[in-house]
Scaffold this motif. Structure first.
Motif, short mmCIF file in Angstrom:
data_model
loop_
_atom_site.label_atom_id
_atom_site.label_comp_id
_atom_site.label_asym_id
_atom_site.label_seq_id
_atom_site.Cartn_x
_atom_site.Cartn_y
_atom_site.Cartn_z
N ALA A 138 -23.14 70.94 37.21
CA ALA A 138 -23.91 70.92 38.45
C ALA A 138 -25.39 70.74 38.16
O ALA A 138 -26.12 70.17 38.98
N ASP A 139 -25.84 71.20 37.00
CA ASP A 139 -27.25 71.04 36.63
C ASP A 139 -27.65 69.56 36.56
O ASP A 139 -28.82 69.23 36.75
N LEU A 140 -26.68 68.67 36.34
CA LEU A 140 -26.97 67.24 36.28
C LEU A 140 -26.85 66.55 37.64
O LEU A 140 -27.64 65.67 37.95
N PHE A 141 -25.85 66.94 38.45
CA PHE A 141 -25.65 66.20 39.70
C PHE A 141 -26.35 66.81 40.90
O PHE A 141 -26.57 66.13 41.90
N LEU A 142 -26.74 68.08 40.84
CA LEU A 142 -27.41 68.67 42.01
C LEU A 142 -28.80 68.09 42.28
O LEU A 142 -29.12 67.83 43.45
N PRO A 143 -29.66 67.88 41.27
CA PRO A 143 -30.99 67.33 41.59
C PRO A 143 -30.94 66.01 42.37
O PRO A 143 -31.58 65.90 43.42
N PRO A 144 -30.14 65.00 41.96
CA PRO A 144 -30.11 63.79 42.78
C PRO A 144 -29.41 63.99 44.13
O PRO A 144 -29.76 63.34 45.12
N LEU A 145 -28.44 64.90 44.19
CA LEU A 145 -27.78 65.17 45.48
C LEU A 145 -28.78 65.80 46.44
O LEU A 145 -28.87 65.41 47.61
N ILE A 146 -29.55 66.77 45.97
CA ILE A 146 -30.55 67.42 46.81
C ILE A 146 -31.63 66.42 47.20
O ILE A 146 -32.09 66.40 48.35
N ALA A 147 -32.01 65.54 46.28
CA ALA A 147 -33.00 64.50 46.60
C ALA A 147 -32.47 63.58 47.70
O ALA A 147 -33.22 63.18 48.60
N ALA A 148 -31.16 63.27 47.66
CA ALA A 148 -30.57 62.44 48.71
C ALA A 148 -30.62 63.16 50.06
O ALA A 148 -30.89 62.55 51.09
N LEU A 149 -30.37 64.48 50.06
CA LEU A 149 -30.46 65.25 51.31
C LEU A 149 -31.91 65.26 51.80
O LEU A 149 -32.16 65.08 53.00
N ASN A 150 -32.86 65.51 50.89
CA ASN A 150 -34.27 65.51 51.27
C ASN A 150 -34.68 64.15 51.84
O ASN A 150 -35.47 64.08 52.79
N SER A 151 -34.13 63.06 51.28
CA SER A 151 -34.46 61.72 51.79
C SER A 151 -33.92 61.50 53.19
O SER A 151 -34.40 60.64 53.92
N ARG A 152 -32.93 62.30 53.59
CA ARG A 152 -32.40 62.26 54.96
C ARG A 152 -33.11 63.30 55.84
O ARG A 152 -32.59 63.70 56.86
#
Length: 191
Positions: free
Chosen positions: A76-90
């Motif tokens: 999760a340490d690898l996939f959460l940062p871009p997932l959270i960035a995608a949410l922030n971009s929305r």
């Protein structure tokens, strides 16, 4: 038939009428060279439904990210940062995002384990909104009854969130068939 098991090999004698035609082996795969790009790619091209086709997010939506506990290695340490960035971009602000550790009947991850699971940056950024499921004493909501009469109760945070994103790894499980996927909710977040 010989089969690797933990640090040893089990030998099983089968009756003559049983024939083993082949075995299923798990193949190691090389690590991703660019995990951020890979996560962005799968978010843009999920299997079965384009991410962009999902119902639009609202900046007021509450989002619950479900992650595996310390007994499952999912990176999760690898996939959460871009997932959270995608949410922030929305336009979903951090304060609308919480993280719930799916523990089933396991103990909750310690603060040090939470940091390892999430990575230091995500852990520190979301620390006030990190929660661990507790199957025995947590707050649960009755969501139905099975055909066999078993009451199904799920962690209330799942039902309170506008959006729930279940993460993890679908992997072989020694008695449950496969771990991850649906198991992150039941039994992961069930009473």
């Amino acid at each position: 038939v010989e089969h690797p098991y933990a640090d040893t090999t089990l030998t099983v004698e089968l009756p003559e009428h049983v024939r083993v035609l082949d075995t299923l082996d798990v193949t190691d795969v090389p690590p991703l060279s660019d995990p951020d790009s890979a996560v962005h790619h799968v978010l843009a091209n999920p299997i079965g439904l384009p991410y962009a086709a999902l119902q639009p997010f609202s900046p007021t939506d509450s989002v619950l990210l479900v992650v595996s506990d310390s007994f499952r290695q999912t990176r999760a340490d690898l996939f959460l940062p871009p997932l959270i960035a995608a949410l922030n971009s929305r336009q979903i602000p951090d304060q609308n995002i919480s993280i719930l550790f799916s523990t089933g009947v396991h103990r909750a991850p310690t603060p040090a384990e939470q940091r390892t699971i999430l990575g230091s940056a995500v852990h520190d950024r979301f620390r006030p909104r990190l929660f661990s499921h507790d199957a025995e004493t947590g707050l649960h909501v009755h969501v139905g009854t099975t055909s066999r009469g078993n009451s199904v109760e799920i962690n209330e945070r799942v039902l309170q969130a506008d959006r729930v994103i279940v993460t993890g790894a679908i992997v072989l499980h020694y008695f449950g068939g496969f771990g991850g996927g649906r198991k992150s909710i039941v039994p992961g977040l069930a009473s």
